[in-house]
Design a protein around this motif. Sequence first.
Motif, PDB file in Angstrom:
ATOM      1  N   GLY A  21       0.806  -1.212   0.000  1.00 27.00           N
ATOM      2  CA  GLY A  21       0.000   0.000   0.000  1.00 27.00           C
ATOM      3  C   GLY A  21       0.835   1.256   0.000  1.00 27.00           C
ATOM      4  O   GLY A  21       0.512   2.242  -0.679  1.00 27.00           O
ATOM      5  N   SER A  22       1.958   1.234   0.719  1.00 26.57           N
ATOM      6  CA  SER A  22       2.818   2.423   0.781  1.00 26.57           C
ATOM      7  C   SER A  22       3.463   2.741  -0.559  1.00 26.57           C
ATOM      8  O   SER A  22       3.802   3.894  -0.834  1.00 26.57           O
ATOM      9  CB  SER A  22       3.908   2.211   1.847  1.00 26.57           C
ATOM     10  OG  SER A  22       4.649   1.028   1.577  1.00 26.57           O
ATOM     11  N   GLU A  23       3.639   1.725  -1.429  1.00 26.35           N
ATOM     12  CA  GLU A  23       4.226   1.956  -2.751  1.00 26.35           C
ATOM     13  C   GLU A  23       3.240   2.630  -3.699  1.00 26.35           C
ATOM     14  O   GLU A  23       3.655   3.259  -4.673  1.00 26.35           O
ATOM     15  CB  GLU A  23       4.689   0.629  -3.359  1.00 26.35           C
ATOM     16  CG  GLU A  23       5.826  -0.032  -2.602  1.00 26.35           C
ATOM     17  CD  GLU A  23       6.183  -1.395  -3.136  1.00 26.35           C
ATOM     18  OE1 GLU A  23       7.301  -1.861  -2.859  1.00 26.35           O
ATOM     19  OE2 GLU A  23       5.351  -1.995  -3.825  1.00 26.35           O
ATOM     20  N   ILE A  24       1.959   2.496  -3.415  1.00 28.29           N
ATOM     21  CA  ILE A  24       0.950   3.120  -4.269  1.00 28.29           C
ATOM     22  C   ILE A  24       0.841   4.612  -3.971  1.00 28.29           C
ATOM     23  O   ILE A  24       0.497   5.409  -4.844  1.00 28.29           O
ATOM     24  CB  ILE A  24      -0.414   2.434  -4.063  1.00 28.29           C
ATOM     25  CG1 ILE A  24      -0.319   0.960  -4.492  1.00 28.29           C
ATOM     26  CG2 ILE A  24      -1.515   3.126  -4.844  1.00 28.29           C
ATOM     27  CD1 ILE A  24      -1.593   0.173  -4.273  1.00 28.29           C
ATOM     28  N   LEU A  25       1.160   4.993  -2.741  1.00 23.49           N
ATOM     29  CA  LEU A  25       1.038   6.398  -2.350  1.00 23.49           C
ATOM     30  C   LEU A  25       1.987   7.268  -3.158  1.00 23.49           C
ATOM     31  O   LEU A  25       3.103   6.865  -3.490  1.00 23.49           O
ATOM     32  CB  LEU A  25       1.342   6.557  -0.856  1.00 23.49           C
ATOM     33  CG  LEU A  25       0.359   5.908   0.110  1.00 23.49           C
ATOM     34  CD1 LEU A  25       0.872   6.034   1.543  1.00 23.49           C
ATOM     35  CD2 LEU A  25      -1.017   6.538  -0.016  1.00 23.49           C
ATOM     36  N   ASP A  26       1.541   8.473  -3.475  1.00 25.12           N
ATOM     37  CA  ASP A  26       2.349   9.429  -4.227  1.00 25.12           C
ATOM     38  C   ASP A  26       2.067  10.831  -3.706  1.00 25.12           C
ATOM     39  O   ASP A  26       0.931  11.154  -3.360  1.00 25.12           O
ATOM     40  CB  ASP A  26       2.027   9.349  -5.724  1.00 25.12           C
ATOM     41  CG  ASP A  26       3.091  10.011  -6.584  1.00 25.12           C
ATOM     42  OD1 ASP A  26       3.186  11.256  -6.541  1.00 25.12           O
ATOM     43  OD2 ASP A  26       3.817   9.296  -7.285  1.00 25.12           O
TER      44      ASP A  26
ATOM     45  N   VAL B 291      -2.311  -8.510  -5.474  1.00 25.98           N
ATOM     46  CA  VAL B 291      -2.108  -8.555  -4.032  1.00 25.98           C
ATOM     47  C   VAL B 291      -1.711  -7.153  -3.558  1.00 25.98           C
ATOM     48  O   VAL B 291      -0.701  -6.600  -4.016  1.00 25.98           O
ATOM     49  CB  VAL B 291      -1.003  -9.566  -3.655  1.00 25.98           C
ATOM     50  CG1 VAL B 291      -0.727  -9.510  -2.156  1.00 25.98           C
ATOM     51  CG2 VAL B 291      -1.412 -10.970  -4.064  1.00 25.98           C
ATOM     52  N   ILE B 292      -2.506  -6.584  -2.657  1.00 26.89           N
ATOM     53  CA  ILE B 292      -2.169  -5.300  -2.050  1.00 26.89           C
ATOM     54  C   ILE B 292      -1.868  -5.558  -0.582  1.00 26.89           C
ATOM     55  O   ILE B 292      -2.772  -5.748   0.236  1.00 26.89           O
ATOM     56  CB  ILE B 292      -3.309  -4.269  -2.199  1.00 26.89           C
ATOM     57  CG1 ILE B 292      -3.657  -4.080  -3.684  1.00 26.89           C
ATOM     58  CG2 ILE B 292      -2.908  -2.939  -1.577  1.00 26.89           C
ATOM     59  CD1 ILE B 292      -4.787  -3.087  -3.920  1.00 26.89           C
ATOM     60  N   ASP B 293      -0.588  -5.597  -0.254  1.00 23.46           N
ATOM     61  CA  ASP B 293      -0.168  -5.793   1.137  1.00 23.46           C
ATOM     62  C   ASP B 293      -0.218  -4.442   1.854  1.00 23.46           C
ATOM     63  O   ASP B 293      -0.089  -3.392   1.229  1.00 23.46           O
ATOM     64  CB  ASP B 293       1.249  -6.372   1.169  1.00 23.46           C
ATOM     65  CG  ASP B 293       1.543  -7.103   2.462  1.00 23.46           C
ATOM     66  OD1 ASP B 293       0.683  -7.093   3.368  1.00 23.46           O
ATOM     67  OD2 ASP B 293       2.637  -7.688   2.578  1.00 23.46           O
ATOM     68  N   GLU B 294      -0.409  -4.495   3.181  1.00 19.70           N
ATOM     69  CA  GLU B 294      -0.545  -3.261   3.967  1.00 19.70           C
ATOM     70  C   GLU B 294      -1.650  -2.384   3.371  1.00 19.70           C
ATOM     71  O   GLU B 294      -1.493  -1.176   3.178  1.00 19.70           O
ATOM     72  CB  GLU B 294       0.776  -2.498   4.010  1.00 19.70           C
ATOM     73  CG  GLU B 294       1.926  -3.284   4.608  1.00 19.70           C
ATOM     74  CD  GLU B 294       3.267  -2.588   4.437  1.00 19.70           C
ATOM     75  OE1 GLU B 294       3.279  -1.442   3.959  1.00 19.70           O
ATOM     76  OE2 GLU B 294       4.283  -3.206   4.780  1.00 19.70           O
ATOM     77  N   ALA B 295      -2.778  -3.014   3.084  1.00 15.82           N
ATOM     78  CA  ALA B 295      -3.881  -2.308   2.410  1.00 15.82           C
ATOM     79  C   ALA B 295      -4.417  -1.150   3.238  1.00 15.82           C
ATOM     80  O   ALA B 295      -5.007  -0.211   2.684  1.00 15.82           O
ATOM     81  CB  ALA B 295      -5.000  -3.293   2.101  1.00 15.82           C
ATOM     82  N   ASP B 296      -4.251  -1.197   4.558  1.00 17.99           N
ATOM     83  CA  ASP B 296      -4.762  -0.115   5.414  1.00 17.99           C
ATOM     84  C   ASP B 296      -4.080   1.213   5.129  1.00 17.99           C
ATOM     85  O   ASP B 296      -4.580   2.273   5.526  1.00 17.99           O
ATOM     86  CB  ASP B 296      -4.584  -0.486   6.886  1.00 17.99           C
ATOM     87  CG  ASP B 296      -3.182  -0.984   7.203  1.00 17.99           C
ATOM     88  OD1 ASP B 296      -2.410  -0.232   7.803  1.00 17.99           O
ATOM     89  OD2 ASP B 296      -2.864  -2.123   6.816  1.00 17.99           O
ATOM     90  N   ALA B 297      -2.926   1.197   4.433  1.00 17.88           N
ATOM     91  CA  ALA B 297      -2.221   2.441   4.117  1.00 17.88           C
ATOM     92  C   ALA B 297      -2.990   3.303   3.129  1.00 17.88           C
ATOM     93  O   ALA B 297      -2.836   4.527   3.110  1.00 17.88           O
ATOM     94  CB  ALA B 297      -0.824   2.135   3.562  1.00 17.88           C
TER      95      ALA B 297
END
Length: 523
Positions: A270-275, A306-312
């Motif tokens: 999830g943190s990798e999706i953030l921008d 797969v989205i790990d740490e999805a809560d981010a």
Amino acid sequence: MAGDSRDEIPDLFREMVADARVKLGIGRQDPDPDPKKKVPAKELVGQLTATLERVMESAAFIGEVVGVLGDQKDNKTDVIVSCGGRTISVKPLPGAVLKAGDMVKLAPNSSQIIGVISRFSIGSVCTVRKIVDESYAEVDFNGAARVVLKGQYGERVQTDDRVILDTSGSIIVAYLGKSGHRFQLGSKPTVTWDDICGLDEAKRQLQEMIEASVKFPGLYKYYQIKQPNGALVSGPPGCGKTMLLEAVASAIVQLYGGEALESGFINVKGSEILDMYVGNTERNVRSLFILGKRHKEKYGYPAVIVIDEADAILSRRGSGVSSDMEKTVVPTFLAEMNGIDDSSAIVFLATNRPDVLDPAVIRDKRLDRNILVGRPERRAVEAILRLRLKAYPVRGDVEELVSASAQEFYSDVHKIYEITRRNGDKSETLVFKLSDLANGAMVAALVDDKAVWRAFQRDKANGGEADPAKRSGITRDDLMAAVADTFKQKFSLNHKDELSEFVADFKGEVVGINKVRLSQEFK
């Protein structure tokens, strides 16, 4: 140059004259100059003339061909060139066939093309939003939409590609590939279902989601079962969520072959999706589903996202997390999930905090299953110890070592809290101990990180490097010490979440929670 002041001679000419005097042997201090090192005067004059002509020549401008109007064999052809922030129309270069994206040299006075030079890709990196037509594409340029020319990449450029624009930001000059590559599996998975100890129910549900439609297509059709959209995979840290999802990737290889794994298993945190830029996080979410659709179109079976740490990125709307960023990211995710009715992807959300996810994300018919990956029971702990010990040299019987290690791990000697519970008129004291913190990673580390290292240090001190006969292998004492070391490390940590989990079934009956004093033997 008689009569001129030496100070008025430019430094370049002064150096040229000095160099010429040396080459001609004029004014040398060496009384016996080597005649082989002298340069003939005629040759030297030619060199100086060529240098002067080059110095006096006007600098050329560099431009980029935007387009060609007409047939270049016709003298009436116009070449549209972007140069210095302006667009000009010039005549083609005789004998050269130009195309959009070529870099050319322009005469300083007439701006006509005088040469073609090699392309160097310098400019802004952008992502393609959509294809306008065969010549134009819309890109995300510094957070804003811009229509640019595809140049020589007309047929190659697709939505969500990363490209480089020229310095004027008007034409694509380099192709960098799919932006989703960083979200995909970097290497072939090595974890299989057999490598996972315990977690039988979680494995069963995942196997049904991934394998059942392939192994039992007749029954799927008979009962009109639809491919599930996805599942929420939740549980405490270190309990095997990541390993389960890696086993999913291995299952894909076994079912369909390894060729399509790169696009068939899309793995991202999830943190990798953030921008940091507005709109880019939402674009990254859309990119995942675009990759899934492309995979389905090419190979005929759904991709696994797969989205790990999805809560981010998918936390409850209105919570104020990330400056209410979830108000735009969550709707984007929901819209994409609603668009996968054609089973182009199966989505797995992995998290340690399912309680903070937005209810609309995890509702039924959106994520079809809720797979809980709990703490391992004693049987699973013994299975993990057995699996890890078989990978190393040991002293003694493996089963005896497993039994002794598990007994020590579950011993009340390693208690951390005493919890007083009132049940009616009676009260009882419960013990919260090391085993109540158990997770698969911790149990594996008892062998892999602690017992092995202790055995290594002992054999190193005893000369085991030079004499194989002095190598002892992992002993019972190594495993007992590993449990004790783990207990000391965990004792001083904050166990708020684990305590809440421990008392969840009788929270209203808890009278007090007291941390025990660390006994002298563990200090």
